[in-house]
Design a protein around this motif. Structure first.
Motif, PDB file in Angstrom:
ATOM      1  N   GLN A  55       1.451  -3.104   3.490  1.00 17.42           N
ATOM      2  CA  GLN A  55       0.446  -2.313   2.989  1.00 17.42           C
ATOM      3  C   GLN A  55      -0.539  -2.503   4.190  1.00 17.42           C
ATOM      4  OE1 GLN A  55      -1.699  -2.833  -0.998  1.00 17.42           O
ATOM      5  NE2 GLN A  55      -3.657  -2.592  -0.063  1.00 17.42           N
ATOM      6  N   ILE A  56      -0.906  -3.792   4.692  1.00 19.75           N
ATOM      7  CA  ILE A  56      -2.047  -3.468   5.779  1.00 19.75           C
ATOM      8  C   ILE A  56      -1.288  -2.699   6.930  1.00 19.75           C
ATOM      9  CG2 ILE A  56      -3.307  -5.266   7.492  1.00 19.75           C
ATOM     10  CD1 ILE A  56      -3.290  -7.267   4.846  1.00 19.75           C
ATOM     11  N   ARG A  57      -0.285  -3.061   7.395  1.00 17.03           N
ATOM     12  CA  ARG A  57       0.579  -2.631   8.550  1.00 17.03           C
ATOM     13  C   ARG A  57       0.452  -1.099   8.227  1.00 17.03           C
ATOM     14  NH1 ARG A  57       5.953  -5.697   8.665  1.00 17.03           N
ATOM     15  NH2 ARG A  57       6.260  -4.396  10.669  1.00 17.03           N
ATOM     16  N   VAL A  58       1.033  -0.514   7.258  1.00 18.58           N
ATOM     17  CA  VAL A  58       0.977   0.965   7.143  1.00 18.58           C
ATOM     18  C   VAL A  58      -0.580   1.667   6.846  1.00 18.58           C
ATOM     19  CG1 VAL A  58       1.464   2.786   5.407  1.00 18.58           C
ATOM     20  CG2 VAL A  58       3.327   0.846   6.045  1.00 18.58           C
ATOM     21  N   HIS A  59      -1.456   0.914   6.325  1.00 18.44           N
ATOM     22  CA  HIS A  59      -2.893   1.550   6.144  1.00 18.44           C
ATOM     23  C   HIS A  59      -3.446   1.534   7.566  1.00 18.44           C
ATOM     24  CE1 HIS A  59      -3.928   1.408   1.676  1.00 18.44           C
ATOM     25  NE2 HIS A  59      -3.082   2.463   1.951  1.00 18.44           N
ATOM     26  N   MET A  60      -3.337   0.413   8.341  1.00 21.75           N
ATOM     27  CA  MET A  60      -3.957   0.507   9.748  1.00 21.75           C
ATOM     28  C   MET A  60      -3.572   1.459  10.671  1.00 21.75           C
ATOM     29  SD  MET A  60      -6.620  -1.608   9.574  1.00 21.75           S
ATOM     30  CE  MET A  60      -6.825  -1.147   7.669  1.00 21.75           C
ATOM     31  N   ALA A  61      -2.232   1.650  10.362  1.00 24.97           N
ATOM     32  CA  ALA A  61      -1.544   2.388  11.642  1.00 24.97           C
ATOM     33  C   ALA A  61      -1.626   3.944  11.147  1.00 24.97           C
ATOM     34  CB  ALA A  61       0.254   2.536  11.146  1.00 24.97           C
ATOM     35  N   HIS A  62      -2.037   4.142   9.709  1.00 27.87           N
ATOM     36  CA  HIS A  62      -2.509   5.491   9.073  1.00 27.87           C
ATOM     37  C   HIS A  62      -4.002   5.710   9.777  1.00 27.87           C
ATOM     38  CE1 HIS A  62      -2.855   8.837   6.529  1.00 27.87           C
ATOM     39  NE2 HIS A  62      -4.086   8.248   6.048  1.00 27.87           N
TER      40      HIS A  62
END
Length: 314
Positions: free
Chosen positions: A231-238
């Motif tokens: 979640q954190i990795r996907v949201h920050m990349a988003h």
């Protein structure tokens, strides 16, 4: 074997024994309770009844709950950094690089194997008591239940979003302010090992705030409202601030300009996402007391931050 005793409330008068058991002994599944009734492990006022028998209220039910082996993995002598332990709960500080539990490509050498070596009784619990997980290359705090009752309590707290989980992360890019990412997450349509923001994904909310800014990086504290995979990795990349060192979501590695020799060395040697599970808070499954633990950044992230700060001064 664990002997449990409960008195049937009078408001349950007229209900079947199996229905009452499901209400009173919520730590166990209905199917497991029915098996124990048939096996004679349930007594009502000292008598063995059938699952369909109706009760009047006020009876004393005694249940002999049997622990069964549900884990087939092997115990392995792998050191554990134990932060807290009692009869029902274990908190560990997982190092980066350690897989949480066996899966394709990692059938041994995992945290689960280490836990079975630390406490063989964990073989009777789902996933050896592991209630949640963090990625292989993420460091930090994890909770493990040591009893089935604790496992059910912690799982319920997770579902109710009552577990406090905070992370420290270093992003690529200089943030001006914190914020919230409220975007659903699901599997990537073409790469099944990755996740992405997508309309038909699962509800996911990530809160973040700035701790320290650098010229081209930011140290942030992240609080999870939900706990989706990556979640954190996907949201920050988003939001175009991917985690430093994230080889899946961070894009191609680029050395920033005006980089000191020390910083260049640290950046080139940092081969994981800069993410650390720094704080964990929960209600103890037995005492109902709120408990909280915090772990400082591991050495590799500390060195990286020191190099970033020194580069600012040069």
């Amino acid at each position: 074997m664990t002997r449990l005793t409960e008195e049937v409330p009078f408001e349950m008068a007229g209900m079947r024994l199996d229905q009452i058991l499901a209400e009173l002994f919520t730590d166990y599944s209905r199917s497991k309770l029915q098996i124990w009734v048939k096996a004679g492990r349930v007594q009502v006022n000292g008598l063995t009844l059938k699952a369909k028998d109706k009760l009047e209220g006020g009876e004393t039910i005694t249940l002999d709950a049997e622990a069964e082996v549900v884990i087939t993995s092997e115990a392995e002598e792998i050191p554990l950094d134990i932060v807290y332990e009692d009869n029902s709960l274990l908190i560990v500080n997982k190092p980066a690089g350690l897989v949480v539990h066996p899966a394709a490509g990692n059938w041994s050498g995992t945290l689960l194997n280490a836990l079975l070596n630390h406490d063989p009784n964990l073989e009777t619990l789902p996933r050896a008591g592991i209630v949640h997980r963090i990625d292989k290359e993420t460091s930090g705090l994890l909770m493990i239940a040591k009893t089935l009752q604790a496992h059910n309590s912690l799982t319920q707290q997770l579902q109710d979003r009552d577990i406090n989980r905070e992370y420290l992360a270093i992003t690529k890019g200089r943030m001006t302010a914190g914020g919230t990412v409220d975007e659903p997450i699901g599997r990537h349509p073409t790469d099944r090992k990755r996740y992405t923001v997508k309309e038909n994904g699962k509800f996911a909310v990530t809160h973040y705030r700035v701790v320290q800014r650098f010229a081209r990086h930011t140290l942030i504290r992240v609080k999870l409202e939900t706990g989706r995979t990556h979640q954190i990795r996907v949201h920050m990349a988003h939001i175009r601030f991917p985690l430093l060192g994230d080889q899946v979501y961070g894009g191609r590695f680029q050395m920033p300009p005006d980089c000191s020799e020390r910083l260049e060395k640290e950046l080139r040697s940092f081969k994981r996402q800069a993410l650390h599970a720094a704080k964990l808070g929960l209600v103890h499954p037995v005492t109902d007391e709120y408990m909280e633990w915090e772990q400082p950044l591991p050495d590799d992230m500390t060195r990286l931050l020191e190099a970033l700060a020194e580069n600012e001064r040069d």
